[in-house]
Structures are given as structure tokens and as C-alpha cells.
Scaffold this motif. Structure first.
Motif, PDB file in Angstrom:
ATOM      1  N   LYS A 186      -1.710  -0.136  15.222  1.00  0.00           N
ATOM      2  CA  LYS A 186      -1.441   1.043  16.034  1.00  0.00           C
ATOM      3  C   LYS A 186      -0.450   1.986  15.368  1.00  0.00           C
ATOM      4  O   LYS A 186      -0.587   3.206  15.424  1.00  0.00           O
ATOM      5  N   ASP A 187       0.579   1.411  14.724  1.00  0.00           N
ATOM      6  CA  ASP A 187       1.668   2.235  14.198  1.00  0.00           C
ATOM      7  C   ASP A 187       1.603   2.471  12.690  1.00  0.00           C
ATOM      8  O   ASP A 187       2.487   3.102  12.139  1.00  0.00           O
ATOM      9  N   PHE A 188       0.592   1.932  12.013  1.00  0.00           N
ATOM     10  CA  PHE A 188       0.597   2.037  10.558  1.00  0.00           C
ATOM     11  C   PHE A 188      -0.410   3.047  10.037  1.00  0.00           C
ATOM     12  O   PHE A 188      -1.571   3.047  10.419  1.00  0.00           O
ATOM     13  N   VAL A 189       0.043   3.920   9.160  1.00  0.00           N
ATOM     14  CA  VAL A 189      -0.837   4.792   8.408  1.00  0.00           C
ATOM     15  C   VAL A 189      -0.357   4.814   6.978  1.00  0.00           C
ATOM     16  O   VAL A 189       0.813   4.589   6.692  1.00  0.00           O
ATOM     17  N   GLN A 190      -1.269   5.063   6.050  1.00  0.00           N
ATOM     18  CA  GLN A 190      -0.900   5.187   4.657  1.00  0.00           C
ATOM     19  C   GLN A 190      -0.193   6.525   4.448  1.00  0.00           C
ATOM     20  O   GLN A 190      -0.117   7.353   5.348  1.00  0.00           O
ATOM     21  N   VAL A 191       0.317   6.724   3.228  1.00  0.00           N
ATOM     22  CA  VAL A 191       1.083   7.947   2.968  1.00  0.00           C
ATOM     23  C   VAL A 191       0.241   9.198   3.159  1.00  0.00           C
ATOM     24  O   VAL A 191       0.758  10.253   3.466  1.00  0.00           O
ATOM     25  N   THR A 236       0.836  -1.207   0.000  1.00  0.00           N
ATOM     26  CA  THR A 236       0.000   0.000   0.000  1.00  0.00           C
ATOM     27  C   THR A 236       0.869   1.255   0.000  1.00  0.00           C
ATOM     28  O   THR A 236       0.596   2.224  -0.714  1.00  0.00           O
ATOM     29  N   THR A 237       1.939   1.228   0.795  1.00  0.00           N
ATOM     30  CA  THR A 237       2.871   2.351   0.847  1.00  0.00           C
ATOM     31  C   THR A 237       3.564   2.549  -0.497  1.00  0.00           C
ATOM     32  O   THR A 237       3.696   3.682  -0.990  1.00  0.00           O
ATOM     33  N   ALA A 245      -6.051  -4.521  -1.458  1.00  0.00           N
ATOM     34  CA  ALA A 245      -7.123  -3.752  -2.100  1.00  0.00           C
ATOM     35  C   ALA A 245      -7.787  -2.793  -1.123  1.00  0.00           C
ATOM     36  O   ALA A 245      -8.227  -1.708  -1.509  1.00  0.00           O
ATOM     37  N   GLN A 246      -7.836  -3.170   0.153  1.00  0.00           N
ATOM     38  CA  GLN A 246      -8.501  -2.335   1.153  1.00  0.00           C
ATOM     39  C   GLN A 246      -7.540  -1.418   1.897  1.00  0.00           C
ATOM     40  O   GLN A 246      -7.933  -0.740   2.842  1.00  0.00           O
ATOM     41  N   GLY A 247      -6.276  -1.422   1.470  1.00  0.00           N
ATOM     42  CA  GLY A 247      -5.352  -0.445   2.027  1.00  0.00           C
ATOM     43  C   GLY A 247      -4.562  -0.910   3.219  1.00  0.00           C
ATOM     44  O   GLY A 247      -4.048  -0.092   3.986  1.00  0.00           O
ATOM     45  N   GLY A 248      -4.436  -2.220   3.426  1.00  0.00           N
ATOM     46  CA  GLY A 248      -3.647  -2.691   4.557  1.00  0.00           C
ATOM     47  C   GLY A 248      -4.477  -2.807   5.817  1.00  0.00           C
ATOM     48  O   GLY A 248      -5.588  -2.309   5.913  1.00  0.00           O
ATOM     49  N   THR A 249      -3.936  -3.475   6.797  1.00  0.00           N
ATOM     50  CA  THR A 249      -4.636  -3.676   8.057  1.00  0.00           C
ATOM     51  C   THR A 249      -4.355  -2.532   9.015  1.00  0.00           C
ATOM     52  O   THR A 249      -3.235  -2.072   9.146  1.00  0.00           O
ATOM     53  N   LYS A 256      -4.011   8.141   6.389  1.00  0.00           N
ATOM     54  CA  LYS A 256      -5.232   7.394   6.676  1.00  0.00           C
ATOM     55  C   LYS A 256      -4.885   5.937   6.998  1.00  0.00           C
ATOM     56  O   LYS A 256      -4.028   5.349   6.367  1.00  0.00           O
ATOM     57  N   PRO A 257      -5.574   5.326   7.978  1.00  0.00           N
ATOM     58  CA  PRO A 257      -5.302   3.923   8.287  1.00  0.00           C
ATOM     59  C   PRO A 257      -5.929   3.005   7.259  1.00  0.00           C
ATOM     60  O   PRO A 257      -6.777   3.401   6.466  1.00  0.00           O
TER      61      PRO A 257
END
Length: 270
Positions: free
Chosen positions: A219-224, A9-10, A212-216, A227-228
Motif C-alpha cells: 500500500k505504501d511502497f512505490v519506486q523512485v 530497488t530504491t 529483479a521484479q522491483g519489489g513487492t 511505479k509499484p
């Protein structure tokens, strides 16, 4: 820890801002990450990024002069910011494009990595021994069955081994085994080829859906964009200890395997 879907996703998120763009400057504010950031990464400056690829959990920014190898570690993320936006406390490395956009590595725990190689990145010591990509044709039941023979480790630990297949982290291993009806306690070497066929199919389905849904959401992950991801709301086993199984209404169990929590249904997974 960001897993393969989060890393993919990143990669997709930064590609529009980096592919076929020229690196104006590389700024290293904190060189002490998991491994020291090499000073010769400055060779990337003035170079056109010709490819934005992923191998396992490594993102590869390839230029004619060499390749930047990025790993997000336990808590890292890459974010797109406008040039001139002041860095925050844990913003350690910037790749500033000549477009005015910056790819910024944010990593509170500093377990991530930014490396530089002038050789084929797929032959780098951290990458060359990785197993096949789980969404590739190379990852199939015949392969998994053959490499599992004689292996006494649990099937869950086996599919989480990056030398066997990359990117099947704890969440996705639990979910794939649940969807396959395979107990995580089975010895890998005793699983039949027919069951491996189903497991391979489910690993591909689960990972593709998560990507497809942008990752799980972790706590520590956000997209660029900050957004989670959204896959967590569809988990059937992981993190649901004590809750009712979505299939049979038995109670989801939790055990520890290889210092990781495993979630499964004792009735559906045999």
C-alpha cells in the motif's frame, strides 16, 4: 513496511542520480522523524557522493566528510524530482544535486530516519549488530544451523530476526518457508541442517526474484519513478488465507506469530 527488496530497488533507483554527483544543498522541512534529523547533516553540502550502498534496510550515501544514513520506516519512499518542484505535505527532506535533480524523502507516518555520521557507517549503533546479508556467501546453511541451536522460537520468527539475517521480512519469510516445505511453527533449534540448506536456497531465490521484479507491491511502497513493484502477483502463501494452495489445492491457513500474520499450507509445509 518496505522490506529489503523494496529498499534495494530504491537504492538502485536513486544511484544514477546520486553516485559521483555533488550535493548542492540539503533541505530539512521536518526534522522530527523517528529520530531528529541532525543539523550537522549540512556538512554533506558541497560533497561528492562516492558510494550509494545498502546495509540491511539502511541506504548509505557516503562522502569523504561523512555518510547520510536513510531508513524508510513504515511508509517512506525516496523519489527523484527536478529541482524547483514544490514539495507535498509529507515531503520532509531533500538532497539537491548540483545537476538539478533532487532525492526527496516522502514519509507520511514519519517513522523513517535521516542520520549523519562521520565514522564508519557499518559501526553505527543501528547497523553494527545486524546479521549477514541474505544474498551474501556469509549467509549459508552452516551458519544458520549453528546460530539456531538451542533456540526455541519459531523458525519464522528466527529468520525474521535482523540479528540473525537482515531483510527477511514477513512476506519473504512466508514465501521462503512455503517454497522450502517447512512449517512456520517448527522450533528453529529443531530444524535439521539439510532443511536449513533448502531454506537458505529459497530465501536467496525469493529475494533475488523480488529485487529483479522491483519489489513487492504494498500500500505504501512505490519506486523512485512512482511505479509499484510487481512481485505480489507471484506470491504463493502470503495474503492468500482461504485460497487453494498452488501445489496441492489444500486451503492456505493463517495464524499469528509474534504479532504478525503467517500464511502457510498445512499439507505442503511439515
Amino acid at each position: 513496511m518496505p522490506e529489503l527488496p523494496e529498499v534495494e530497488t530504491t537504492r538502485k533507483g536513486i544511484k544514477p542520480y546520486t553516485h559521483q554527483q555533488t550535493v548542492a544543498k540539503v533541505v530539512v522541512r521536518q526534522p522530527k522523524l523517528r529520530w531528529p534529523v541532525p543539523t550537522n547533516i549540512a556538512q554533506m553540502e558541497g560533497q561528492l557522493i562516492e558510494s550509494v550502498r545498502r546495509r540491511g534496510k539502511y541506504i548509505l550515501l557516503e562522502t569523504s566528510a561523512g555518510t547520510a544514513i536513510i531508513h524508510l520506516g513504515m511508509s517512506g519512499s525516496l523519489r527523484i524530482v527536478d529541482d524547483g518542484i514544490a514539495p507535498e505535505k509529507h515531503d520532509h527532506v531533500d538532497f539537491i544535486m548540483d545537476t538539478g535533480k533532487t532525492v526527496r524523502l516522502h514519509d507520511p507516518r514519519r517513522f523513517g530516519a535521516v542520520l549523519w555520521t562521520q565514522q564508519n557507517p557499518l559501526k553505527h549503533k543501528l547497523i553494527r549488530s545486524l546479521g549477514p546479508e541474505p544474498l551474501s556467501d556469509d549467509f549459508n546453511a552452516d551458519y544458520l544451523y549453528e546460530v539456531s541451536r538451542g533456540r526455541s522460537m519459531s523458525i519464522k520468527q528466527f529468520i525474521m530476526n535482523g540479528h540473525v539475517v537482515v531483510g527477511v521480512g514477513n512476506i519473504y519469510a512466508c514465501e521462503s518457508l512455503f517454497m522450502s516445505g517447512i512449517s512456520p511453527k517448527w522450533q528453529a533449534g529443531k530444524v535439521s541442517k539439510a532443511r536449513y540448506q533448502k531454506l537458505v536456497e529459497q530465501i536467496k531465490i525469493v529475494l533475488a526474484k523480488a529485487i529483479a521484479q522491483g519489489g513487492t507491491t504494498l500500500k505504501d511502497f512505490v519506486q523512485v519513478e512512482g511505479k509499484p513493484g510487481y512481485f505480489k502477483q507471484e506470491l504463493n502463501a502470503y495474503g492468500r488465507a482461504g485460497e487453494r494452495c498452488n501445489n496441492c489445492e489444500s486451503t492456505i491457513k493463517q495464524i499469528t506469530q509474534g504479532q504478525r500474520s503467517t500464511f502457510y499450507c498445512g499439507k505442503c509445509q511439515r
